[in-house]
Design a protein around this motif. Sequence first.
Motif, mmCIF file in Angstrom:
data_model
loop_
_atom_site.group_PDB
_atom_site.id
_atom_site.type_symbol
_atom_site.label_atom_id
_atom_site.label_comp_id
_atom_site.label_asym_id
_atom_site.label_seq_id
_atom_site.Cartn_x
_atom_site.Cartn_y
_atom_site.Cartn_z
ATOM 1 N N LEU A 103 1.020 -1.153 0.022
ATOM 2 C CA LEU A 103 -0.121 0.053 -0.011
ATOM 3 C C LEU A 103 1.014 1.130 0.066
ATOM 4 C CD1 LEU A 103 -2.947 -1.037 2.557
ATOM 5 C CD2 LEU A 103 -2.858 -0.976 0.295
ATOM 6 N N TRP A 104 1.997 1.224 0.844
ATOM 7 C CA TRP A 104 2.616 2.274 1.030
ATOM 8 C C TRP A 104 3.556 2.565 -0.089
ATOM 9 C CZ3 TRP A 104 1.671 6.767 2.761
ATOM 10 C CH2 TRP A 104 1.167 6.825 3.991
ATOM 11 N N ARG A 105 3.946 1.741 -0.874
ATOM 12 C CA ARG A 105 4.576 1.820 -2.055
ATOM 13 C C ARG A 105 3.756 2.467 -3.197
ATOM 14 N NH1 ARG A 105 7.478 -3.027 -0.482
ATOM 15 N NH2 ARG A 105 5.801 -4.417 -1.263
ATOM 16 N N GLN A 106 2.456 1.962 -3.178
ATOM 17 C CA GLN A 106 1.860 2.727 -4.217
ATOM 18 C C GLN A 106 1.231 4.168 -3.927
ATOM 19 O OE1 GLN A 106 -1.659 -0.303 -5.487
ATOM 20 N NE2 GLN A 106 -0.713 -1.513 -3.744
ATOM 21 N N ILE A 107 1.060 4.330 -2.739
ATOM 22 C CA ILE A 107 0.802 5.720 -2.320
ATOM 23 C C ILE A 107 1.986 6.641 -2.449
ATOM 24 C CG2 ILE A 107 -0.032 7.217 -0.274
ATOM 25 C CD1 ILE A 107 -1.154 4.312 1.167
ATOM 26 N N ALA A 108 3.136 6.135 -1.977
ATOM 27 C CA ALA A 108 4.055 7.140 -2.079
ATOM 28 C C ALA A 108 4.633 7.491 -3.677
ATOM 29 C CB ALA A 108 5.347 6.787 -1.490
ATOM 30 N N ALA A 109 4.468 6.459 -4.433
ATOM 31 C CA ALA A 109 4.778 6.560 -5.715
ATOM 32 C C ALA A 109 3.660 7.438 -6.653
ATOM 33 C CB ALA A 109 4.947 5.211 -6.339
ATOM 34 N N ARG A 110 2.414 7.600 -6.230
ATOM 35 C CA ARG A 110 1.575 8.175 -6.739
ATOM 36 C C ARG A 110 1.391 9.678 -6.512
ATOM 37 N NH1 ARG A 110 -3.383 6.532 -9.104
ATOM 38 N NH2 ARG A 110 -5.191 7.921 -8.975
ATOM 39 N N TYR A 111 2.029 10.036 -5.294
ATOM 40 C CA TYR A 111 2.097 11.242 -4.648
ATOM 41 C C TYR A 111 3.465 12.039 -4.688
ATOM 42 C CZ TYR A 111 -2.812 10.256 -3.572
ATOM 43 O OH TYR A 111 -4.211 9.784 -3.584
ATOM 44 N N ALA A 112 4.390 11.208 -5.325
ATOM 45 C CA ALA A 112 5.776 11.765 -4.926
ATOM 46 C C ALA A 112 5.887 13.224 -5.838
ATOM 47 C CB ALA A 112 6.503 10.712 -6.003
ATOM 48 N N GLY A 113 5.257 13.502 -6.590
ATOM 49 C CA GLY A 113 5.307 14.992 -7.313
ATOM 50 C C GLY A 113 4.652 15.909 -6.911
ATOM 51 N N LEU A 114 3.825 15.716 -5.638
ATOM 52 C CA LEU A 114 3.144 16.682 -5.104
ATOM 53 C C LEU A 114 3.895 17.517 -4.150
ATOM 54 C CD1 LEU A 114 -0.556 15.031 -4.363
ATOM 55 C CD2 LEU A 114 0.415 16.353 -6.544
ATOM 56 N N PRO A 115 3.445 18.772 -3.777
ATOM 57 C CA PRO A 115 4.460 19.715 -3.053
ATOM 58 C C PRO A 115 4.267 19.149 -1.634
ATOM 59 C CG PRO A 115 2.550 20.851 -4.153
ATOM 60 C CD PRO A 115 2.293 19.471 -4.386
ATOM 61 N N ALA A 173 10.041 0.867 10.435
ATOM 62 C CA ALA A 173 11.246 1.259 9.749
ATOM 63 C C ALA A 173 11.042 0.652 8.242
ATOM 64 C CB ALA A 173 12.467 0.564 10.352
ATOM 65 N N GLN A 174 10.281 -0.558 8.188
ATOM 66 C CA GLN A 174 10.197 -1.066 6.461
ATOM 67 C C GLN A 174 9.234 -0.230 5.908
ATOM 68 O OE1 GLN A 174 9.481 -5.006 8.680
ATOM 69 N NE2 GLN A 174 10.273 -5.647 6.573
ATOM 70 N N ALA A 175 8.239 0.517 6.523
ATOM 71 C CA ALA A 175 7.270 1.360 5.880
ATOM 72 C C ALA A 175 7.930 2.696 5.409
ATOM 73 C CB ALA A 175 5.928 1.435 6.908
ATOM 74 N N LEU A 176 8.637 2.896 6.518
ATOM 75 C CA LEU A 176 9.586 4.397 5.884
ATOM 76 C C LEU A 176 10.265 4.014 4.772
ATOM 77 C CD1 LEU A 176 10.297 7.320 6.615
ATOM 78 C CD2 LEU A 176 11.895 6.452 8.214
ATOM 79 N N ALA A 177 10.966 2.991 4.884
ATOM 80 C CA ALA A 177 11.915 2.609 3.620
ATOM 81 C C ALA A 177 10.865 2.394 2.416
ATOM 82 C CB ALA A 177 12.594 1.083 3.823
ATOM 83 N N ALA A 178 9.561 2.068 2.237
ATOM 84 C CA ALA A 178 8.840 1.755 1.394
ATOM 85 C C ALA A 178 8.786 3.107 0.767
ATOM 86 C CB ALA A 178 7.707 1.116 1.681
ATOM 87 N N VAL A 179 8.454 4.081 1.728
ATOM 88 C CA VAL A 179 8.099 5.400 1.267
ATOM 89 C C VAL A 179 9.297 6.118 0.582
ATOM 90 C CG1 VAL A 179 7.326 7.926 2.009
ATOM 91 C CG2 VAL A 179 6.049 5.709 2.765
ATOM 92 N N ARG A 180 10.348 6.199 1.257
ATOM 93 C CA ARG A 180 11.383 6.838 0.884
ATOM 94 C C ARG A 180 12.069 6.249 -0.437
ATOM 95 N NH1 ARG A 180 10.268 10.526 3.248
ATOM 96 N NH2 ARG A 180 10.962 11.074 5.080
ATOM 97 N N ALA A 181 11.672 5.128 -0.874
ATOM 98 C CA ALA A 181 12.013 4.552 -2.259
ATOM 99 C C ALA A 181 11.726 5.432 -3.355
ATOM 100 C CB ALA A 181 11.636 3.098 -2.354
#
Length: 314
Positions: A106-118, A143-151
């Motif tokens: 879920l977090w990989r999808q959310i982070a990738a979708r919104y990565a370009g937003l302000p 820690a794993q979820a944070l890494a998924a976002v930071r990717a």
Amino acid sequence: MESGPGRGINFGNALDALGGGPELPLDERYFDEVARAGFDTVRLPVRWSAHAAAAAPYTIDPAFFRRVDAGVRAALDRGLNAVVNVHHYQEMNTDPDAHLPRFLALWRQIAARYAGLPGQLAFELLNEPGGRLTPSRWNAVLAQALAAVRASDPERTVIIGPAGHNDLHALPALAVPDDARLLATVHYYAPFDFTHQGAGWVPGADRWLGRTWGGASDEDAVRSDLERAAAWGREHGLRLFVGEFGAFCGAAMDSRERWTAFVRAEADRLGMSWAYWEFGTDFGAFDLVRGAWREPLRRALLGAADPARRTSRP
């Protein structure tokens, strides 16, 4: 969100609704009301787990993603900050080992979708971790979820909170990752027999009806609680966000006003950002039927503050 979320309100029971209770239509006019009133932030609780496939790759339903997109954009377009979380993923609390791959997906999808937003958009990893997500287990999952976002989104503000359902007394067990763009969150509903009197989902809550709030000992307890959280934040170099606080409509409005005003004022005094729970249902500061703020709660939250002020702007 360099200076924090500031003054916020939750759009609870909209994208996170469990059914069986009042729901908030995610209407753009409510974002207008929040912006005009002088809030800085809308927290958007999202029940992603009800709208994603049960099997890998755990794809989030595109139509639901568009609903969340609309809420995020409605906030940002009005100069508001937005906080998007994972809310009501109860299975993470009851069987975290089985659900961890899905949660991270879920977090990989959310982070990738919104990565370009302000930067006015922030992510909150999980609302109220608890149960079998013990402090040590949650620290590893966090820690794993944070890494998924930071990717895919290395610069986004990410909000973390302790196991124990984000209770401020659980902060000492929270392991803070080495990351410069973190905020810590706590939720505050003390005393529970006041804030949840008459709440239908809490066993025995009807016995608390009539509980008032406002004496010196009541104030001392709140002050002590929030000062403890603030001290932890200073020790760890983290800004604090009281991501939820509120009193259910079963309490008398005069006591609700006193409690809300005092918690808000103490959070302000201690340099904490906050988001009231919630906008327009059973804790609501806004009356959806009348289309107007419940003035005692609006006053408790915002007083005579300048509605033009914003903590962050795009």
